[in-house]
Write an enzyme that holds these catalytic residues in place. Structure first.
Site, PDB file in Angstrom:
ATOM      1  N   GLU A 176       7.127 -21.501   8.278  1.00 32.07           N
ATOM      2  CA  GLU A 176       7.546 -20.618   9.369  1.00 32.07           C
ATOM      3  C   GLU A 176       8.758 -21.164  10.127  1.00 32.07           C
ATOM      4  O   GLU A 176       9.446 -20.431  10.823  1.00 32.07           O
ATOM      5  CB  GLU A 176       6.397 -20.375  10.347  1.00 32.07           C
ATOM      6  CG  GLU A 176       6.035 -21.547  11.216  1.00 32.07           C
ATOM      7  CD  GLU A 176       5.079 -21.134  12.332  1.00 32.07           C
ATOM      8  OE1 GLU A 176       5.374 -21.457  13.490  1.00 32.07           O
ATOM      9  OE2 GLU A 176       4.055 -20.495  12.038  1.00 32.07           O
ATOM     10  N   GLU A 179       0.797  -1.220   0.000  1.00 33.62           N
ATOM     11  CA  GLU A 179       0.000   0.000   0.000  1.00 33.62           C
ATOM     12  C   GLU A 179       0.833   1.274   0.000  1.00 33.62           C
ATOM     13  O   GLU A 179       0.309   2.367  -0.219  1.00 33.62           O
ATOM     14  CB  GLU A 179      -0.942  -0.008   1.210  1.00 33.62           C
ATOM     15  CG  GLU A 179      -2.041  -1.057   1.093  1.00 33.62           C
ATOM     16  CD  GLU A 179      -2.909  -1.157   2.331  1.00 33.62           C
ATOM     17  OE1 GLU A 179      -2.473  -0.679   3.394  1.00 33.62           O
ATOM     18  OE2 GLU A 179      -4.014  -1.713   2.227  1.00 33.62           O
TER      19      GLU A 179
END
Length: 308
Positions: free
Chosen positions: A116, A85
């Site tokens: 992870e 963004e």
């Protein structure tokens, strides 16, 4: 691993919610809303540390450094969202704000089991970016123990980068690995261990704050106007017009002419109108002012030295 998880507040099971699935839907909604309402106060407790991080990040980015988020699962996706963004909102350049996510691009929209735990991938992902001393790497992990995030922060710190650990448990491994720690204690979740809930909301708030306030410090706004936005669609072109009008008080015709002359760029259009400059001079002053509109306006009012 079970013993470690049992010590984490974000994994705790609340006895008072043992009958959660038996409650009416309206009561479930009230409970969840009340839980969410506690998050801003938890973030507020971390504001001094967040402010210190913003100043440190802005200092490095002003020297050409990058802001890099590293995480897995929800935490990694939130980092990727924040990075995505920044270009349309603040006109950041390619690669100026980026995210590395355990499991790669696939993990942005789907779970990649086991990713992870891949510490070697974290090191490789940062090495691919050629992390250096001007860069900032923010490891994001609700638990504060996610191996990918911890390894990324440790490696970045060894490379001389500024490092930040954002977690939702106090005394986390991630915080200990980083130069700056932001630990937002959100406590047990409504659904035990589902850290996409309060912990995810807290991480989103903190990432919003770090990126937005860093951009303010870098001169990417004029007051509270996003004057570095990229008008790449009809909505953003309309917003650009409105921003120039709000900043200058000029008529629609004047604003349209200024934007046309500057190729739709908001900052030079404002500078042209407020300082009565041609686009070339406005662009030069903004370059000399490192893109800071207020500084460019001040320069435009200073008498230039006579030519020899």
């Amino acid at each position: 691993m079970r013993a470690r998880l049992e010590t984490l507040a974000t994994e705790a099971v609340r006895p008072d919610l043992a009958d959660l699935d038996l409650l009416p839907t309206a009561e479930l909604a009230r409970l969840m809303n009340a839980e969410d309402a506690s998050v801003p106060a938890a973030v507020a407790a971390a504001l001094p540390r967040i402010a210190a991080v913003v100043d440190a990040v802005a200092e490095r980015m002003a020297c050409g450094g990058r802001l890099v988020y590293a995480g897995a699962g929800t935490a990694g996706r939130l980092g990727a969202l924040d990075a995505a963004e920044c270009p349309p909102t603040f006109g950041t350049g390619p690669g100026q704000v980026v995210a590395v996510l355990a499991g790669g691009r696939t993990a942005a929209t789907a779970a990649v089991e086991g990713a992870e735990d891949d510490t070697e991938a974290a090191v490789a992902d940062l090495d691919a970016l050629r992390i250096g001393p001007d860069d900032t790497v923010i490891g994001v992990s609700a638990s504060g123990r996610t191996p990918y995030a911890v390894a990324a922060v440790r490696h970045a710190r060894a490379l001389g980068a500024l490092t930040v650990g954002l977690a939702c448990n106090p005394g986390s491994e991630l915080a200990a690995a980083a130069a700056y720690a932001i630990e937002v204690a959100t406590g047990p979740e409504l659904i035990a261990g589902s850290t996409r809930l309060k912990a995810g909301t807290a991480q989103k708030l903190v990432l919003n704050m770090v990126s937005t306030l860093t951009m303010v410090r870098l001169g990417k706004t004029y007051g509270n106007l996003m004057v570095d936005l990229r008008p790449t669609n009809a909505k953003l072109r309309a917003r650009a017009h409105r921003l120039v009008a709000q900043a200058t008080g000029c008529s629609d015709e004047e604003v349209s002419a200024a934007l046309a002359a500057t190729g739709g760029e908001v900052k030079p259009a404002i500078l042209c109108l407020l300082a009565d400059l041609d686009p070339e001079t406005a662009a030069r002053l903004l370059t000399e002012s490192r893109g800071r509109l207020r500084e460019a306006l001040a320069r435009s009012r200073q008498p230039r030295p006579p030519r020899p």
